[in-house]
Design a protein around this motif. Structure first.
Motif, PDB file in Angstrom:
ATOM      1  N   GLU A 173       0.145  12.663   3.336  1.00 47.40           N
ATOM      2  CA  GLU A 173      -1.103  12.129   2.794  1.00 47.40           C
ATOM      3  C   GLU A 173      -1.187  10.617   3.008  1.00 47.40           C
ATOM      4  OE1 GLU A 173      -2.189  15.010  -0.970  1.00 47.40           O
ATOM      5  OE2 GLU A 173      -0.397  13.746  -1.135  1.00 47.40           O
ATOM      6  N   ILE A 174      -0.068   9.920   2.814  1.00 48.34           N
ATOM      7  CA  ILE A 174      -0.054   8.469   3.039  1.00 48.34           C
ATOM      8  C   ILE A 174      -0.332   8.178   4.512  1.00 48.34           C
ATOM      9  CG2 ILE A 174       1.362   6.375   2.980  1.00 48.34           C
ATOM     10  CD1 ILE A 174       2.847   7.685   0.568  1.00 48.34           C
ATOM     11  N   GLY A 175       0.268   8.973   5.388  1.00 53.49           N
ATOM     12  CA  GLY A 175       0.020   8.809   6.815  1.00 53.49           C
ATOM     13  C   GLY A 175      -1.441   9.016   7.173  1.00 53.49           C
ATOM     14  N   GLU A 176      -2.064   9.996   6.530  1.00 56.06           N
ATOM     15  CA  GLU A 176      -3.484  10.263   6.760  1.00 56.06           C
ATOM     16  C   GLU A 176      -4.337   9.078   6.302  1.00 56.06           C
ATOM     17  OE1 GLU A 176      -6.909  13.230   4.992  1.00 56.06           O
ATOM     18  OE2 GLU A 176      -4.842  13.950   5.031  1.00 56.06           O
ATOM     19  N   ILE A 177      -3.998   8.526   5.163  1.00 50.42           N
ATOM     20  CA  ILE A 177      -4.762   7.408   4.607  1.00 50.42           C
ATOM     21  C   ILE A 177      -4.579   6.140   5.426  1.00 50.42           C
ATOM     22  CG2 ILE A 177      -4.898   5.835   2.618  1.00 50.42           C
ATOM     23  CD1 ILE A 177      -4.267   8.373   0.886  1.00 50.42           C
ATOM     24  N   THR A 178      -3.338   5.850   5.814  1.00 54.47           N
ATOM     25  CA  THR A 178      -3.040   4.596   6.515  1.00 54.47           C
ATOM     26  C   THR A 178      -3.171   4.692   8.028  1.00 54.47           C
ATOM     27  OG1 THR A 178      -0.674   5.124   6.580  1.00 54.47           O
ATOM     28  CG2 THR A 178      -1.468   3.821   4.700  1.00 54.47           C
ATOM     29  N   GLY A 179      -3.232   5.918   8.538  1.00 54.95           N
ATOM     30  CA  GLY A 179      -3.346   6.091   9.976  1.00 54.95           C
ATOM     31  C   GLY A 179      -2.031   5.897  10.710  1.00 54.95           C
TER      32      GLY A 179
ATOM     33  N   GLU B  13       0.809  -1.209   0.000  1.00 52.76           N
ATOM     34  CA  GLU B  13       0.000   0.000   0.000  1.00 52.76           C
ATOM     35  C   GLU B  13       0.848   1.267   0.000  1.00 52.76           C
ATOM     36  OE1 GLU B  13      -2.758   0.049   3.266  1.00 52.76           O
ATOM     37  OE2 GLU B  13      -1.186   0.255   4.762  1.00 52.76           O
ATOM     38  N   VAL B  14       1.951   1.302   0.757  1.00 49.22           N
ATOM     39  CA  VAL B  14       2.764   2.522   0.751  1.00 49.22           C
ATOM     40  C   VAL B  14       3.479   2.712  -0.582  1.00 49.22           C
ATOM     41  CG1 VAL B  14       3.036   2.718   3.264  1.00 49.22           C
ATOM     42  CG2 VAL B  14       4.751   1.460   1.937  1.00 49.22           C
ATOM     43  N   ILE B  15       3.901   1.624  -1.213  1.00 46.74           N
ATOM     44  CA  ILE B  15       4.533   1.719  -2.542  1.00 46.74           C
ATOM     45  C   ILE B  15       3.525   2.266  -3.550  1.00 46.74           C
ATOM     46  CG2 ILE B  15       5.362   0.348  -4.501  1.00 46.74           C
ATOM     47  CD1 ILE B  15       7.608   0.313  -2.752  1.00 46.74           C
ATOM     48  N   VAL B  16       2.316   1.731  -3.548  1.00 50.12           N
ATOM     49  CA  VAL B  16       1.294   2.182  -4.497  1.00 50.12           C
ATOM     50  C   VAL B  16       0.960   3.645  -4.258  1.00 50.12           C
ATOM     51  CG1 VAL B  16      -1.137   1.927  -5.195  1.00 50.12           C
ATOM     52  CG2 VAL B  16       0.299  -0.097  -4.900  1.00 50.12           C
ATOM     53  N   LEU B  17       0.738   4.011  -3.008  1.00 50.56           N
ATOM     54  CA  LEU B  17       0.352   5.384  -2.702  1.00 50.56           C
ATOM     55  C   LEU B  17       1.451   6.386  -3.030  1.00 50.56           C
ATOM     56  CD1 LEU B  17      -1.570   4.749   0.634  1.00 50.56           C
ATOM     57  CD2 LEU B  17      -2.561   5.326  -1.604  1.00 50.56           C
ATOM     58  N   ARG B  18       2.708   6.009  -2.832  1.00 52.64           N
ATOM     59  CA  ARG B  18       3.813   6.927  -3.090  1.00 52.64           C
ATOM     60  C   ARG B  18       4.263   6.897  -4.557  1.00 52.64           C
ATOM     61  NH1 ARG B  18       6.181  11.602  -1.557  1.00 52.64           N
ATOM     62  NH2 ARG B  18       8.336  11.567  -2.196  1.00 52.64           N
ATOM     63  N   GLU B  19       4.568   5.715  -5.062  1.00 53.13           N
ATOM     64  CA  GLU B  19       5.184   5.600  -6.383  1.00 53.13           C
ATOM     65  C   GLU B  19       4.183   5.658  -7.537  1.00 53.13           C
ATOM     66  OE1 GLU B  19       8.285   5.922  -6.572  1.00 53.13           O
ATOM     67  OE2 GLU B  19       8.912   5.387  -4.545  1.00 53.13           O
TER      68      GLU B  19
END
Length: 177
Positions: free
Chosen positions: A137-143, A123-129
């Protein structure tokens, strides 16, 4: 839903359909499952849109995609979830953690290798890359905290690089025979 609210939903949310499908596909590992997750996501988003007050619904929608994907996977896997804490970190000698794998490797191989990653790494790879979201924003999405996002992204990149190197080595061995 009144017509003005429906128009606002269409304008703010529907434009993020591709991002929602990308995240769902990588989290579930299957295009058909991703279709189901996205459909459920948009139903949930529509039901709860009255509570959305901003002008950029992307992060809000991706939180719903993430939660819906995890719910789907929990039901599908019936408790066989592996926590990221149970996955050992691999030692990789190259420290170039900011390498954009999309520019250096064949994307089809990368996408296939990504399915080998633990869900939290994917999920972090998809959201970032792929989606180009910021750490915040990734932190907000993943908590999770931005520092944890950076750490998890670094570990995910290292793990992905290791998987790709192993596949390349195996492919080279087969070609040599």
């Amino acid at each position: 839903m009144d017509p003005a609210e429906q128009s606002r939903f269409e304008r703010l949310v529907l434009c993020h359909l591709d991002a929602a499908h990308n995240l769902a596909r990588y989290l579930t590992g299957d295009a058909a499952d991703a279709d189901d997750v996205v459909q459920e996501t948009f139903l949930r988003a529509l039901r709860h849109f009255h509570g959305f007050a901003g002008d950029d619904a992307r992060a809000w929608l991706l939180v719903i995609v993430r939660n819906t994907s995890y719910d789907f996977l929990r039901k599908k896997m019936r408790g066989r979830f592996v926590s990221i804490d149970e996955v050992p970190d691999l030692a990789i000698s190259d420290d170039s953690h900011a390498t954009n794998v999309d520019q250096q490797l064949d994307w089809a191989r990368v996408a296939q290798a990504m399915q080998s990653l633990p869900l939290e790494f994917r999920e972090v790879i998809v959201l970032r890359e792929i989606e180009g979201l910021s750490y915040a924003e990734i932190g907000e999405i993943t908590g999770i905290a931005a520092g944890t996002v950076m750490s998890r992204l670094s570990r995910a990149r290292k793990r992905l690089k290791s998987i790709l190197a192993q596949k390349q080595s195996a492919s080279s061995d087969r070609e040599a025979r």
